[in-house]
Scaffold this motif. Structure first.
Motif, PDB file in Angstrom:
ATOM      1  N   VAL A  31       0.860  -1.084  -0.146  1.00 16.42           N
ATOM      2  CA  VAL A  31      -0.137  -0.166   0.019  1.00 16.42           C
ATOM      3  C   VAL A  31       0.724   1.332   0.074  1.00 16.42           C
ATOM      4  O   VAL A  31       1.827   1.324   0.811  1.00 16.42           O
ATOM      5  CB  VAL A  31      -1.146   0.107   1.241  1.00 16.42           C
ATOM      6  N   HIS A  32       0.563   2.177  -0.818  1.00 19.83           N
ATOM      7  CA  HIS A  32       1.579   3.369  -1.165  1.00 19.83           C
ATOM      8  C   HIS A  32       0.645   4.463  -1.403  1.00 19.83           C
ATOM      9  O   HIS A  32      -0.297   4.261  -1.789  1.00 19.83           O
ATOM     10  CB  HIS A  32       2.487   3.253  -2.165  1.00 19.83           C
ATOM     11  N   ALA A  33       1.070   5.659  -1.426  1.00 19.27           N
ATOM     12  CA  ALA A  33       0.305   7.068  -1.658  1.00 19.27           C
ATOM     13  C   ALA A  33       0.789   7.607  -3.013  1.00 19.27           C
ATOM     14  O   ALA A  33       0.539   8.740  -3.086  1.00 19.27           O
ATOM     15  CB  ALA A  33       0.311   7.778  -0.457  1.00 19.27           C
ATOM     16  N   MET A  42       7.094   6.143   1.933  1.00 16.29           N
ATOM     17  CA  MET A  42       6.827   5.012   2.930  1.00 16.29           C
ATOM     18  C   MET A  42       5.647   4.148   2.253  1.00 16.29           C
ATOM     19  O   MET A  42       4.586   4.628   1.520  1.00 16.29           O
ATOM     20  CB  MET A  42       6.030   5.673   4.208  1.00 16.29           C
ATOM     21  N   PHE A  43       5.850   2.815   2.565  1.00 20.40           N
ATOM     22  CA  PHE A  43       5.234   1.805   1.816  1.00 20.40           C
ATOM     23  C   PHE A  43       4.961   0.741   3.014  1.00 20.40           C
ATOM     24  O   PHE A  43       5.833   0.450   3.829  1.00 20.40           O
ATOM     25  CB  PHE A  43       5.972   1.112   0.822  1.00 20.40           C
ATOM     26  N   VAL A  82      10.569   2.385   4.757  1.00 23.22           N
ATOM     27  CA  VAL A  82      10.872   3.925   4.045  1.00 23.22           C
ATOM     28  C   VAL A  82      11.895   3.462   2.919  1.00 23.22           C
ATOM     29  O   VAL A  82      12.846   3.047   3.004  1.00 23.22           O
ATOM     30  CB  VAL A  82      11.428   4.764   5.250  1.00 23.22           C
ATOM     31  N   VAL A  83      11.372   3.935   1.762  1.00 21.70           N
ATOM     32  CA  VAL A  83      12.291   3.567   0.609  1.00 21.70           C
ATOM     33  C   VAL A  83      12.811   4.649  -0.406  1.00 21.70           C
ATOM     34  O   VAL A  83      12.221   5.723  -0.211  1.00 21.70           O
ATOM     35  CB  VAL A  83      11.274   2.819  -0.469  1.00 21.70           C
ATOM     36  N   THR A 106      -1.319  -2.838  -4.160  1.00 25.78           N
ATOM     37  CA  THR A 106      -0.452  -3.226  -5.035  1.00 25.78           C
ATOM     38  C   THR A 106       0.163  -4.684  -5.112  1.00 25.78           C
ATOM     39  O   THR A 106       0.696  -4.776  -4.116  1.00 25.78           O
ATOM     40  CB  THR A 106       0.715  -2.218  -5.668  1.00 25.78           C
ATOM     41  N   THR A 107       0.225  -5.338  -6.224  1.00 29.23           N
ATOM     42  CA  THR A 107       0.931  -6.755  -6.080  1.00 29.23           C
ATOM     43  C   THR A 107       2.110  -6.700  -6.747  1.00 29.23           C
ATOM     44  O   THR A 107       2.142  -6.208  -8.009  1.00 29.23           O
ATOM     45  CB  THR A 107      -0.068  -7.770  -6.867  1.00 29.23           C
ATOM     46  N   ILE A 108       3.054  -6.958  -6.129  1.00 24.99           N
ATOM     47  CA  ILE A 108       4.619  -6.730  -6.527  1.00 24.99           C
ATOM     48  C   ILE A 108       5.063  -8.228  -6.800  1.00 24.99           C
ATOM     49  O   ILE A 108       5.223  -9.003  -6.147  1.00 24.99           O
ATOM     50  CB  ILE A 108       5.344  -6.079  -5.679  1.00 24.99           C
ATOM     51  N   THR A 109       5.531  -8.246  -8.150  1.00 27.33           N
ATOM     52  CA  THR A 109       6.273  -9.620  -8.600  1.00 27.33           C
ATOM     53  C   THR A 109       7.713  -9.277  -9.245  1.00 27.33           C
ATOM     54  O   THR A 109       7.878  -7.953  -9.376  1.00 27.33           O
ATOM     55  CB  THR A 109       5.207 -10.154  -9.383  1.00 27.33           C
TER      56      THR A 109
END
Length: 225
Positions: A31-33, A42-43, A82-83, A106-109
């Motif tokens: 989840v991100h903004a 931030m994620f 924190v990215v 979001t689905t990350i692969t």
């Protein structure tokens, strides 16, 4: 009219793809903004506990500056990360340029980001897609659905399902833009039909949309002339 879209984004610069490339999980939820505010770092990430991803392993990834364990749900371990977000990603998702928001995590692969977003209208979606592509992010549209509250009006255009599919893909791929972003041959291949069949399908769909928009007057004028 609002539209709901589903698509896959691919780029080496997308945040957190490294988790699925270097660690155990084949996919994670995030989840991100981005698209909602500037300079997001931030994620909130959810990982299956069976994947045995340790906090130290996340913290060791170059793109992650801070890692905090938030706890576990019944199915997921939850982390706040924190990215270090690449400038091209921040620019591509700039919320000043379009109105859109995620409606699912979001689905990350390893292949990229699978997202579902709602946009205020087709123009906002097009601006987002163009922004992504201009910043080196590959954009693969999977589906596009109009606001259900408009379904009654949309059904009055009397398009067949195949006509609607062809027109939707043609518009989303930039076929009607100037200059065109895709050729008729490429669209036909995507739909699995010949180019003449595609041309006929689009032409009949376009005529039906025009007739529906102008109402019965155009049909009366055609008959009397």
């Amino acid at each position: 009219m609002a539209i709901t879209t589903e698509f896959v984004l691919s780029s080496p610069a997308l945040p957190l793809v490294s988790i699925t490339e270097r660690l155990q999980p084949n996919e994670i939820e995030c989840v991100h903004a981005l698209c909602l505010q500037s300079d997001v770092r931030m994620f909130i990430v959810q990982i299956d506990p069976d994947d045995d991803v340790a906090e130290a392993e996340l913290a060791a990834l170059d793109e992650i500056d801070e890692t905090t364990v938030l706890g576990e749900t019944s199915e997921k371990a939850v982390y706040k990360l924190v990215v270090d977000v690449d400038e091209s990603i921040s620019a591509a998702f700039d919320p000043e340029r379009f109105d859109g928001a995620p409606i699912k995590p979001t689905t990350i692969t390893p292949e990229g980001w699978h997202e579902r977003k709602v946009f205020t209208d087709f123009e906002a979606f097009t601006e987002f897609r163009t922004s992504c592509e201009n910043h080196g992010i590959s954009f693969d549209l999977l589906s596009m659905t109009p606001d259900p509250s408009q379904s009654e009006n949309l059904s009055q255009d009397e398009l067949t399902d195949r006509q609607r599919e062809a027109l939707t893909i043609a518009v989303s791929r930039g076929y009607y833009e100037d200059p065109r972003q895709v050729t008729a041959e490429e669209l036909a291949e995507e739909l699995g039909i010949s180019q003449p069949s595609l041309s006929s399908l689009l032409r009949r769909g376009e005529r039906q949309l025009i007739s529906s928009s102008l109402g019965s007057q155009v049909q009366l004028n055609t008959i009397t002339r």
